[in-house]
Design a protein around this motif. Sequence first.
Motif, mmCIF file in Angstrom:
data_model
loop_
_atom_site.group_PDB
_atom_site.id
_atom_site.type_symbol
_atom_site.label_atom_id
_atom_site.label_comp_id
_atom_site.label_asym_id
_atom_site.label_seq_id
_atom_site.Cartn_x
_atom_site.Cartn_y
_atom_site.Cartn_z
ATOM 1 N N SER A 1 -37.494 -15.045 36.719
ATOM 2 C CA SER A 1 -37.417 -15.088 38.190
ATOM 3 C C SER A 1 -36.127 -15.772 38.626
ATOM 4 N N ALA A 2 -35.793 -16.865 37.949
ATOM 5 C CA ALA A 2 -34.580 -17.606 38.302
ATOM 6 C C ALA A 2 -33.356 -16.714 38.103
ATOM 7 N N GLN A 3 -33.413 -15.889 37.043
ATOM 8 C CA GLN A 3 -32.292 -14.983 36.793
ATOM 9 C C GLN A 3 -32.155 -13.967 37.931
ATOM 10 N N LEU A 4 -33.308 -13.470 38.380
ATOM 11 C CA LEU A 4 -33.297 -12.517 39.499
ATOM 12 C C LEU A 4 -32.739 -13.182 40.761
ATOM 13 N N VAL A 5 -33.134 -14.439 40.976
ATOM 14 C CA VAL A 5 -32.631 -15.185 42.135
ATOM 15 C C VAL A 5 -31.109 -15.242 42.092
ATOM 16 N N GLY A 6 -30.579 -15.518 40.902
ATOM 17 C CA GLY A 6 -29.130 -15.596 40.731
ATOM 18 C C GLY A 6 -28.469 -14.241 40.923
ATOM 19 N N GLN A 7 -29.074 -13.197 40.353
ATOM 20 C CA GLN A 7 -28.476 -11.856 40.414
ATOM 21 C C GLN A 7 -28.434 -11.308 41.841
ATOM 22 N N VAL A 8 -29.515 -11.529 42.570
ATOM 23 C CA VAL A 8 -29.573 -10.976 43.929
ATOM 24 C C VAL A 8 -28.942 -11.945 44.930
ATOM 25 N N GLY A 9 -28.963 -13.229 44.610
ATOM 26 C CA GLY A 9 -28.453 -14.234 45.546
ATOM 27 C C GLY A 9 -29.527 -14.631 46.540
ATOM 28 N N LEU A 10 -30.760 -14.790 46.043
ATOM 29 C CA LEU A 10 -31.872 -15.135 46.941
ATOM 30 C C LEU A 10 -31.871 -16.621 47.281
ATOM 31 N N THR A 11 -32.427 -16.930 48.428
ATOM 32 C CA THR A 11 -32.474 -18.338 48.825
ATOM 33 C C THR A 11 -33.898 -18.814 49.083
ATOM 34 N N ASP A 12 -34.847 -17.871 49.210
ATOM 35 C CA ASP A 12 -36.177 -18.293 49.645
ATOM 36 C C ASP A 12 -37.283 -17.597 48.871
ATOM 37 N N ALA B 1 -40.976 -23.390 42.844
ATOM 38 C CA ALA B 1 -39.843 -23.260 43.766
ATOM 39 C C ALA B 1 -38.618 -23.974 43.205
ATOM 40 N N ASP B 2 -38.874 -25.161 42.659
ATOM 41 C CA ASP B 2 -37.794 -25.957 42.086
ATOM 42 C C ASP B 2 -37.093 -25.216 40.956
ATOM 43 N N ALA B 3 -37.909 -24.663 40.049
ATOM 44 C CA ALA B 3 -37.348 -24.010 38.865
ATOM 45 C C ALA B 3 -36.636 -22.720 39.238
ATOM 46 N N VAL B 4 -37.243 -21.965 40.152
ATOM 47 C CA VAL B 4 -36.735 -20.638 40.452
ATOM 48 C C VAL B 4 -35.497 -20.704 41.352
ATOM 49 N N LEU B 5 -35.523 -21.622 42.324
ATOM 50 C CA LEU B 5 -34.401 -21.694 43.269
ATOM 51 C C LEU B 5 -33.219 -22.487 42.713
ATOM 52 N N GLU B 6 -33.331 -22.862 41.450
ATOM 53 C CA GLU B 6 -32.215 -23.549 40.805
ATOM 54 C C GLU B 6 -30.984 -22.642 40.760
ATOM 55 N N SER B 7 -31.237 -21.325 40.707
ATOM 56 C CA SER B 7 -30.102 -20.403 40.640
ATOM 57 C C SER B 7 -29.701 -19.869 42.017
ATOM 58 N N ALA B 8 -30.247 -20.439 43.082
ATOM 59 C CA ALA B 8 -29.860 -20.005 44.430
ATOM 60 C C ALA B 8 -28.390 -20.368 44.675
ATOM 61 N N PRO B 9 -27.745 -19.689 45.629
ATOM 62 C CA PRO B 9 -26.327 -19.998 45.903
ATOM 63 C C PRO B 9 -26.123 -21.490 46.223
#
Lengths: 110, 380
Positions: free
Chosen positions: A41-52, B54-62
């Motif tokens: 999931s974290a990888q997807l967040v990085g790839q898409v640029g998700l914030t929420d 949320a903490d783990a997943v949003l670690e890769s947020a911009p």
Amino acid sequence: MSRRPTGPVFAGFGGLALLFVAAGLHAALSTPGHAERMAASAQLVGQVGLTDLALFTEARYARHPAMADLHTAFQDNPMSFEHFPSGTFVPVTEDLGRGRLGFSEAEVSQ
Amino acid sequence: MKRWWRRQRALADFTLAALGRRRTKNLSLIAVFSLVVFVVASAMLFSAALKREADAVLESAPELIVQKMVMGRHEMIEASAVEVLADIRGVMGVKGRLWGYFYDASSGANYTFMVPEDPALTPGPGEVILGEAVPRARNLGWEGAPLFLSRRSGDLVKFEVAQVLSSDSALVSADLVLVNEADFRSFFEIGADVFTDISVTIRNEREIDTIMTKAEKLLPAARFITRAEITRTYQKLFSWREGLLVALAGAAILAFAIFAAEKASGLSAEEAREIGVLKAIGWDTRDVIAMKLWEGALVSVGAFLIGTVLAYGHVFLMGAPLFAPVLKGWSVIYPEFHLAPYVDGLQLSTLFLITVVPYMAATLVPIWRAASADPDRIMR
């Protein structure tokens, strides 16, 4: 051996305590599998640029609380406390700007 | 030690027999107590697990998001701002983000349209990558069914579904419709020179504040949102003192507190007489108090164990079905997600302390008074 009322009750407590420990063990044992899922999931967040998180999709400020307009929750109508039930869970954003006014740059940055 | 235990067991036997005499009343008390613990523990476990997720997943947020504000509202930002930000020293990469909402009248759901930053995940022309809940909302039953979207009456846009994202990532992607940049601009009819906002990658995280100060001077109307602020928003959202717990259990806890205090502290005439008899046949004040301690402990520890074990099963084995309608609210799309089981020892101890200790204290105080009084006076 006489039948004492504590016998079955203590056994019940023992059973509950075992279940309690089993819950802890279940949590510990299922961590690696979930860690993998969270990493994906974290990888997807990085790839898409998700914030929420996509937890509440009904309103803009609930779908993207981190990106919402400042103070959105109560913005639309002074008497309407909340349009959506999720408003109960989504508080006003933490960062409400610097909130400093001044006549010069130096005054503001004081 | 053995003697002490034999004595305690005898006291517990006596307590249980006494509780058995008012079986229905005491069983209903344990049931209500367990229910309250269950609700509070469920909310605690659920919010702690969501917080961790949320903490783990949003670690890769911009690292930094730059928004343009016009009249207090978020506006599209000009593409020229990308170059302005890229020129700041310490900035590693700047990308314009394109995302927006689309209300799908046919399903009544809101989708989040987005252009992925990573080219590897960008769909081809006329294609979309969907979040797990979108095909569900649209009843796209068969493999390869296209997605038709209507922006206004008489309008129909067709997209081929290139991929549906795994439900493992539903919590972040349930309502996503990923498209490429050209399709996004033509679908929403926006010009080529604007973005929704801008994401900034920074070489050294400690420089964020300095870079923000510089950027604020260059783009005075902009609003800056750091990753730390995004995470903080979610920590606050799922904090069990603030959102979930207060909304779900506040009133219930208060009602139970009143009920338990009334039950535990008000000594019925029958109970007072019982204590009088015990004292008259030679029980020590200490024995009476020990007996009542057993009563309080059996009820409250039992309720704590039942409530917590059930809460664990509810949240982590069954996927919190009781919370789903509350969280779902009015939204059509709700992610189907399973949380990673996580038990916060400190939170559990807090729960133990706020449920068991006050109940035992409330049982003890009136007994203390009755047990230290003259048996003759109590029995009259």
